[in-house]
Design a protein around this motif. Sequence first.
Motif, mmCIF file in Angstrom:
data_model
loop_
_atom_site.group_PDB
_atom_site.id
_atom_site.type_symbol
_atom_site.label_atom_id
_atom_site.label_comp_id
_atom_site.label_asym_id
_atom_site.label_seq_id
_atom_site.Cartn_x
_atom_site.Cartn_y
_atom_site.Cartn_z
ATOM 1 N N PHE A 9 0.759 -1.299 0.102
ATOM 2 C CA PHE A 9 0.049 0.209 -0.048
ATOM 3 C C PHE A 9 0.891 1.200 0.035
ATOM 4 O O PHE A 9 0.690 2.191 -0.750
ATOM 5 C CB PHE A 9 -1.052 0.144 1.090
ATOM 6 N N ALA A 10 1.890 1.292 0.743
ATOM 7 C CA ALA A 10 2.787 2.541 0.899
ATOM 8 C C ALA A 10 3.359 2.889 -0.341
ATOM 9 O O ALA A 10 3.600 3.826 -0.866
ATOM 10 C CB ALA A 10 3.736 2.297 2.105
ATOM 11 N N VAL A 11 4.004 1.557 -0.908
ATOM 12 C CA VAL A 11 4.638 1.900 -2.335
ATOM 13 C C VAL A 11 3.835 2.543 -3.485
ATOM 14 O O VAL A 11 3.971 3.513 -3.791
ATOM 15 C CB VAL A 11 5.515 0.774 -2.640
ATOM 16 N N LEU A 12 2.640 1.788 -3.336
ATOM 17 C CA LEU A 12 1.441 2.340 -4.302
ATOM 18 C C LEU A 12 0.952 3.723 -4.122
ATOM 19 O O LEU A 12 0.899 4.576 -4.901
ATOM 20 C CB LEU A 12 0.445 1.446 -4.356
ATOM 21 N N LEU A 16 1.689 6.008 -6.972
ATOM 22 C CA LEU A 16 0.363 6.297 -7.580
ATOM 23 C C LEU A 16 0.264 5.821 -8.985
ATOM 24 O O LEU A 16 -0.389 6.272 -10.079
ATOM 25 C CB LEU A 16 -0.114 7.754 -7.574
ATOM 26 N N HIS A 17 0.887 4.643 -9.404
ATOM 27 C CA HIS A 17 0.932 3.836 -10.680
ATOM 28 C C HIS A 17 1.312 2.294 -10.136
ATOM 29 O O HIS A 17 2.524 2.157 -9.653
ATOM 30 C CB HIS A 17 2.032 4.502 -11.472
ATOM 31 N N PHE A 18 0.248 1.544 -10.645
ATOM 32 C CA PHE A 18 0.304 0.171 -10.357
ATOM 33 C C PHE A 18 1.667 -0.441 -11.142
ATOM 34 O O PHE A 18 2.263 -1.208 -10.426
ATOM 35 C CB PHE A 18 -0.818 -0.385 -10.821
ATOM 36 N N GLY A 19 2.047 -0.032 -12.220
ATOM 37 C CA GLY A 19 3.110 -0.870 -12.828
ATOM 38 C C GLY A 19 4.432 -0.145 -12.343
ATOM 39 O O GLY A 19 5.332 -1.148 -11.887
ATOM 40 N N GLU A 23 7.029 -2.688 -10.159
ATOM 41 C CA GLU A 23 8.592 -3.033 -10.493
ATOM 42 C C GLU A 23 9.164 -2.781 -9.122
ATOM 43 O O GLU A 23 10.212 -3.348 -8.867
ATOM 44 C CB GLU A 23 8.677 -2.016 -11.516
ATOM 45 N N ARG A 24 8.964 -1.666 -8.361
ATOM 46 C CA ARG A 24 9.699 -1.424 -7.144
ATOM 47 C C ARG A 24 9.481 -2.640 -6.216
ATOM 48 O O ARG A 24 10.500 -2.900 -5.554
ATOM 49 C CB ARG A 24 9.065 -0.287 -6.427
ATOM 50 N N LEU A 25 8.453 -3.424 -6.187
ATOM 51 C CA LEU A 25 8.293 -4.501 -5.191
ATOM 52 C C LEU A 25 8.620 -5.775 -5.866
ATOM 53 O O LEU A 25 8.424 -6.729 -5.136
ATOM 54 C CB LEU A 25 6.766 -4.604 -4.735
ATOM 55 N N HIS A 26 9.082 -5.744 -6.978
ATOM 56 C CA HIS A 26 9.785 -6.921 -7.853
ATOM 57 C C HIS A 26 8.517 -7.909 -7.656
ATOM 58 O O HIS A 26 8.902 -9.337 -7.534
ATOM 59 C CB HIS A 26 10.815 -7.444 -7.191
ATOM 60 N N MET A 27 7.473 -7.420 -7.999
ATOM 61 C CA MET A 27 6.274 -8.593 -8.390
ATOM 62 C C MET A 27 5.582 -8.072 -9.568
ATOM 63 O O MET A 27 5.781 -6.835 -10.066
ATOM 64 C CB MET A 27 5.445 -8.383 -7.198
ATOM 65 N N GLN A 29 2.079 -6.888 -11.522
ATOM 66 C CA GLN A 29 1.163 -5.881 -11.362
ATOM 67 C C GLN A 29 -0.310 -6.843 -10.837
ATOM 68 O O GLN A 29 -0.841 -6.196 -10.052
ATOM 69 C CB GLN A 29 0.595 -5.068 -12.474
ATOM 70 N N PRO A 30 -0.795 -7.883 -11.450
ATOM 71 C CA PRO A 30 -1.901 -8.284 -11.209
ATOM 72 C C PRO A 30 -1.984 -8.829 -9.475
ATOM 73 O O PRO A 30 -2.825 -8.533 -8.878
ATOM 74 C CB PRO A 30 -2.152 -9.462 -12.086
ATOM 75 N N PRO A 31 -0.950 -9.639 -9.059
ATOM 76 C CA PRO A 31 -1.137 -9.806 -7.446
ATOM 77 C C PRO A 31 -0.939 -8.615 -6.879
ATOM 78 O O PRO A 31 -1.508 -8.308 -5.766
ATOM 79 C CB PRO A 31 0.549 -10.497 -7.616
ATOM 80 N N LEU A 32 -0.044 -7.453 -7.234
ATOM 81 C CA LEU A 32 -0.401 -6.270 -6.554
ATOM 82 C C LEU A 32 -1.915 -5.591 -6.352
ATOM 83 O O LEU A 32 -2.108 -5.125 -5.273
ATOM 84 C CB LEU A 32 0.663 -5.087 -6.972
#
Length: 316
Positions: A9-12, A16-19, A23-27, A29-32
């Motif tokens: 949540f904090a990274v998003l 303010l961009h799922f893509g 990328e920052r979370l190394h995962m 987009q759909p799982p995020l």
Amino acid sequence: MELRHLRYFAVLAEELHFGRAAERLHMAQPPLSQRIRDLERELGVRLFDRTRHRVQLTEAGALLLEHVRPVLSGVETAREAMRRIRPGEAGVLRAGVPPDTNPVVLPTLTAGFARQAPDVLIELHELTTDQQLTRLREGELDAGVVRHPSDTVGLESGPVARRELGVVLPADFPSADGTPAGEGTGPLRLRDVDGTPLIIFPREMAPRLYDHILTVCRDEGFLPGAIRHARNPHFVHGLVLAGRGIHLNEAPGAPLPQGLVWRPLERAELAWTTSVVWVPSRHNQAVAAFTRAVTEGLKAAGHRIVDEEPAGEARE
């Protein structure tokens, strides 16, 4: 709430961009997206307004972010602390010091070590020389501050510090010239106190040092009328005040209790001879920094650094 969901949540909220967040979370987009929906369902609020072209925090999302940031910051601080104490990293230095260490030594020691090894935590343990040697060999200590002579076979030693011993005795103790000890400041000879009971640390604390002290006393003409054991300085001073014996120690760093005096010895045969010791295979930069800091502390307490090996050592 799972901690990882709060981090997502904090990274998003920052990106303010799922893509970019994915990328920052190394995962992917759909799982995020699924994790954010799970968090929203758990909290019962909408955290983001999503459109095809933008993502924005809702009022509830902004409020949650205020609470989440300090939580995540605290978790990272805790993780960093745990990384520091993992074996093989900067970690913790476990060190022993004698129970009767001069109080002047410790603040200089700890301050010096903190300057030289700021990323290492230091744990000081009050232990006798023999307790330290045992724990060093068993891997429970990284370094020890020991008194010599002692059994240091298989260990390495740092610079040797020496401080001559004198005699703590009642102020009305008769000197060789018949005057009370409290009226003089000059040195005494050990034979001047021959037959007087001696108050000394228990032998199990440092057997070789104990035997060495009694041997020097005998050779210098002092055969104690009795030997009494004590390790606590207050108890020692109480026994001396009670007329139960005299005590050999370095010059006091603070005034002695009323009724006691310290007199130097004529011959500097007796001394605290101290050094840092360690197991060679476990020597590292932290042990080296500790050795330097101890040397500084002992010098501040009046010890002088000598080059010779500790007297009476057994080495290999």
